[in-house]
Design a protein around this motif. Structure first.
Motif, PDB file in Angstrom:
ATOM      1  N   GLU A  32       0.831  -1.202   0.000  1.00  0.00           N
ATOM      2  CA  GLU A  32       0.000   0.000   0.000  1.00  0.00           C
ATOM      3  C   GLU A  32       0.862   1.247   0.000  1.00  0.00           C
ATOM      4  OE1 GLU A  32      -0.836  -0.185   4.771  1.00  0.00           O
ATOM      5  OE2 GLU A  32      -2.160  -1.259   3.433  1.00  0.00           O
ATOM      6  N   LYS A  33       0.246   2.372  -0.326  1.00  0.00           N
ATOM      7  CA  LYS A  33       0.908   3.663  -0.250  1.00  0.00           C
ATOM      8  C   LYS A  33      -0.047   4.642   0.407  1.00  0.00           C
ATOM      9  CE  LYS A  33      -0.338   5.060  -4.921  1.00  0.00           C
ATOM     10  NZ  LYS A  33       0.118   5.510  -6.210  1.00  0.00           N
ATOM     11  N   GLU A  35      -1.712   8.141   0.511  1.00  0.00           N
ATOM     12  CA  GLU A  35      -2.074   9.377  -0.181  1.00  0.00           C
ATOM     13  C   GLU A  35      -2.985  10.111   0.790  1.00  0.00           C
ATOM     14  OE1 GLU A  35      -3.631   8.458  -4.051  1.00  0.00           O
ATOM     15  OE2 GLU A  35      -1.667   7.896  -4.810  1.00  0.00           O
ATOM     16  N   PHE A  36      -4.087  10.630   0.343  1.00  0.00           N
ATOM     17  CA  PHE A  36      -5.059  11.215   1.268  1.00  0.00           C
ATOM     18  C   PHE A  36      -5.635  10.113   2.144  1.00  0.00           C
ATOM     19  CE2 PHE A  36      -9.391  12.824   2.214  1.00  0.00           C
ATOM     20  CZ  PHE A  36      -9.007  13.925   2.961  1.00  0.00           C
ATOM     21  N   LYS A  41      -0.632   0.139  -3.845  1.00  0.00           N
ATOM     22  CA  LYS A  41       0.474   0.688  -4.626  1.00  0.00           C
ATOM     23  C   LYS A  41       0.288   0.361  -6.110  1.00  0.00           C
ATOM     24  CE  LYS A  41       4.571   0.822  -2.845  1.00  0.00           C
ATOM     25  NZ  LYS A  41       5.859   0.399  -2.309  1.00  0.00           N
TER      26      LYS A  41
END
Length: 52
Positions: A32-33, A35-36, A41
């Motif tokens: 995962e990454k 962001e908001f 990912k």
């Protein structure tokens, strides 16, 4: 009431179609990454075929 309709719609999609990873034989990456919100990912892609 909207939640019930959403659950029914998802159930029908699972029932009426055959789902598989795209491209075939690809490994699903659950990393995962941030962001908001936390997102995958590498987005999950699916191939959908009608059941016969």
């Amino acid at each position: 009431m909207a939640t019930i309709h959403l659950n029914l719609m998802i159930a029908r999609l699972v029932q009426e179609f055959e789902w598989s990873a795209y491209p075939e034989n690809s490994k699903i990456d659950f990393s995962e990454k941030l962001e908001f919100i936390v997102v995958m990912k590498n987005p999950l892609r699916a191939m959908i075929k009608p059941r016969v």
